[in-house]
Design an enzyme around this catalytic site. Sequence first.
Site, mmCIF file in Angstrom:
data_model
loop_
_atom_site.group_PDB
_atom_site.id
_atom_site.type_symbol
_atom_site.label_atom_id
_atom_site.label_comp_id
_atom_site.label_asym_id
_atom_site.label_seq_id
_atom_site.Cartn_x
_atom_site.Cartn_y
_atom_site.Cartn_z
ATOM 1 C CG HIS A 69 -2.721 5.521 -4.789
ATOM 2 N ND1 HIS A 69 -1.457 5.694 -5.293
ATOM 3 C CD2 HIS A 69 -2.659 5.995 -3.521
ATOM 4 C CE1 HIS A 69 -0.679 6.251 -4.383
ATOM 5 N NE2 HIS A 69 -1.389 6.436 -3.292
ATOM 6 C CG PHE A 92 -5.611 8.620 0.016
ATOM 7 C CD1 PHE A 92 -5.580 7.916 -1.173
ATOM 8 C CD2 PHE A 92 -6.305 9.825 0.044
ATOM 9 C CE1 PHE A 92 -6.213 8.402 -2.314
ATOM 10 C CE2 PHE A 92 -6.940 10.320 -1.097
ATOM 11 C CZ PHE A 92 -6.893 9.603 -2.280
ATOM 12 N NE ARG A 144 4.016 7.370 -3.383
ATOM 13 C CZ ARG A 144 2.989 7.625 -2.574
ATOM 14 N NH1 ARG A 144 2.147 6.675 -2.236
ATOM 15 N NH2 ARG A 144 2.779 8.850 -2.128
ATOM 16 C CB THR A 153 -0.906 0.044 1.255
ATOM 17 O OG1 THR A 153 -0.067 -0.044 2.412
ATOM 18 C CG2 THR A 153 -1.929 -1.068 1.268
ATOM 19 C CD GLU A 192 -0.125 4.616 -8.358
ATOM 20 O OE1 GLU A 192 0.021 3.576 -7.687
ATOM 21 O OE2 GLU A 192 -0.518 5.683 -7.857
ATOM 22 C CG ASP A 209 -4.240 1.324 -2.473
ATOM 23 O OD1 ASP A 209 -5.323 1.205 -3.081
ATOM 24 O OD2 ASP A 209 -3.869 2.394 -1.953
HETATM 25 P P1 NAD Z 1 6.844 7.462 7.759
HETATM 26 O O1 NAD Z 1 7.874 8.414 7.280
HETATM 27 O O2 NAD Z 1 6.181 7.705 9.080
HETATM 28 O O3 NAD Z 1 7.457 5.974 7.802
HETATM 29 C C1 NAD Z 1 8.281 5.458 6.798
HETATM 30 C C2 NAD Z 1 9.259 4.508 7.479
HETATM 31 O O4 NAD Z 1 10.048 3.908 6.448
HETATM 32 C C3 NAD Z 1 10.211 5.214 8.443
HETATM 33 O O5 NAD Z 1 10.229 4.527 9.689
HETATM 34 C C4 NAD Z 1 11.558 5.126 7.738
HETATM 35 O O6 NAD Z 1 12.657 5.031 8.629
HETATM 36 C C5 NAD Z 1 11.380 3.849 6.928
HETATM 37 N N1 NAD Z 1 12.363 3.735 5.854
HETATM 38 C C6 NAD Z 1 12.905 4.720 5.108
HETATM 39 N N2 NAD Z 1 13.802 4.203 4.237
HETATM 40 C C7 NAD Z 1 13.818 2.871 4.461
HETATM 41 C C8 NAD Z 1 14.546 1.793 3.889
HETATM 42 N N3 NAD Z 1 15.457 2.007 2.925
HETATM 43 N N4 NAD Z 1 14.302 0.555 4.340
HETATM 44 C C9 NAD Z 1 13.394 0.335 5.337
HETATM 45 N N5 NAD Z 1 12.688 1.314 5.919
HETATM 46 C C10 NAD Z 1 12.903 2.558 5.482
HETATM 47 O O7 NAD Z 1 5.774 7.377 6.577
HETATM 48 P P2 NAD Z 1 4.280 6.844 6.671
HETATM 49 O O8 NAD Z 1 3.361 7.982 6.925
HETATM 50 O O9 NAD Z 1 4.225 5.646 7.546
HETATM 51 O O10 NAD Z 1 4.045 6.429 5.139
HETATM 52 C C11 NAD Z 1 4.743 5.331 4.563
HETATM 53 C C12 NAD Z 1 4.519 5.313 3.057
HETATM 54 O O11 NAD Z 1 3.148 4.999 2.802
HETATM 55 C C13 NAD Z 1 4.704 6.671 2.358
HETATM 56 O O12 NAD Z 1 6.059 6.894 2.015
HETATM 57 C C14 NAD Z 1 3.846 6.536 1.121
HETATM 58 O O13 NAD Z 1 4.643 6.061 0.057
HETATM 59 C C15 NAD Z 1 2.827 5.472 1.499
HETATM 60 N N6 NAD Z 1 1.442 5.990 1.514
HETATM 61 C C16 NAD Z 1 0.512 5.387 0.711
HETATM 62 C C17 NAD Z 1 -0.794 5.836 0.726
HETATM 63 C C18 NAD Z 1 -1.890 5.187 -0.120
HETATM 64 O O14 NAD Z 1 -2.996 5.749 -0.243
HETATM 65 N N7 NAD Z 1 -1.678 4.005 -0.679
HETATM 66 C C19 NAD Z 1 -1.140 6.922 1.534
HETATM 67 C C20 NAD Z 1 -0.167 7.487 2.364
HETATM 68 C C21 NAD Z 1 1.131 7.009 2.347
#
Ligand code: NAD
Length: 332
Positions: free
Chosen positions: A295, A298, A234, A232, A263, A258
């Site tokens: 997608h 959210f 990217r 969910t 996409e 998702d």
């Molecule tokens: P966040 O920044 O709170 O958490 C991301 C985590 O990933 C952090 O703990 C970070 O340390 C970790 N990370 C970074 N690089 C890494 C790596 N190389 N290996 C392992 N872990 C790593 O972000 P979040 O709010 O939890 O969101 C996470 C992701 O969810 C976003 O980046 C976005 O791509 C995705 N997202 C998708 C939707 C959707 O509708 N499908 C909506 C919101 C966010």
Amino acid sequence: MKVAVFSAKRYDRELLAAANAEAGHELNFFDDLLEPSTVVLATGCGAVCVFVNDVLDAEVLAALAAGGTRLVALRCTGFNNVDLKAAAAHGVRVVRVTEYSPYSVAEHAVALILALRRKIHRAYNRTRDGNFELDGLLGADLHGCTVGVIGTGKIGRVFARIMSGFGCELIGYDKFESPDFEQMGGRYVPLRELAARSDIVSLHCPLTPDTYYLVDAEALALAKPGAILINTSRGGLVDTEAVIASLKSGQLGALGIDVYEQESDLFFQDLSSSIIPDDVIQRLVSFPNVIVTGHQAFFTREAVGTICATTIASISDYAAGRRLAHEVHAGG
Ligand code: NAD
């Protein structure tokens, strides 16, 4: 402030307009994606408001700056579609929505798992057709499963907490480990161990050069036979062709996504009367053990309300010369 809002769907127009009622910015809505051929629509707008698949590469940012744009307001969390160095070079500042209901995405990941695990999508189709047979619908308990959480940030931790409520064992992988994850019983392990031990792997890390194709043929070869993969986060985190090969061989037991690498050509549009030229997505949706959503993780009332309010507040802060609490900088 005059704002060009790209990729504006009906719900964006309604909810952004409502959030803007007091602020009174001049919002110009466009259905189009922001890309080189549409950037001209932003001419004279101090800000552009964009979404996940709008293109903000060096070419578009140069054109935006030339047209007078100085602020990019992303109405999403991820910013992998923005060339931050180019933005800085052109004096264009970038804001995002750092936090909105992490529950929306975490709960959607859980919904995909439950549906796949208990074959709800297949049962739904069967019973609508008067078929109440159980053959082929045998599920498996979640209780006692090992769940691998890649990225234990805001969404990953909410997801982990829900899965712990089902009685699952939690293992995690993150570049920056979180004591919260460990307090809820999670244990950090190397990525290879996570791949090999998990019954379910869920991706919650951002897309960066480091994480591109994190799930590739090599990682999939390590997977426990029958494991479920959930994305969910990217599309670029997963090599879709490798996933298809793994589903065909039976190593990967099910897939819930998702997000999808390609996409931007498909999602957020009704293509139900069109011939879809993307053979990869067509192959994926043909599998009985794959669920694709467009997608929408959210897309809850709470999350979209916060996204719109935060976006308008950031534009107002910029217009008033105040500090930008949700600014994204090149280099982190
Ligand atoms: P966040 O920044 O709170 O958490 C991301 C985590 O990933 C952090 O703990 C970070 O340390 C970790 N990370 C970074 N690089 C890494 C790596 N190389 N290996 C392992 N872990 C790593 O972000 P979040 O709010 O939890 O969101 C996470 C992701 O969810 C976003 O980046 C976005 O791509 C995705 N997202 C998708 C939707 C959707 O509708 N499908 C909506 C919101 C966010």
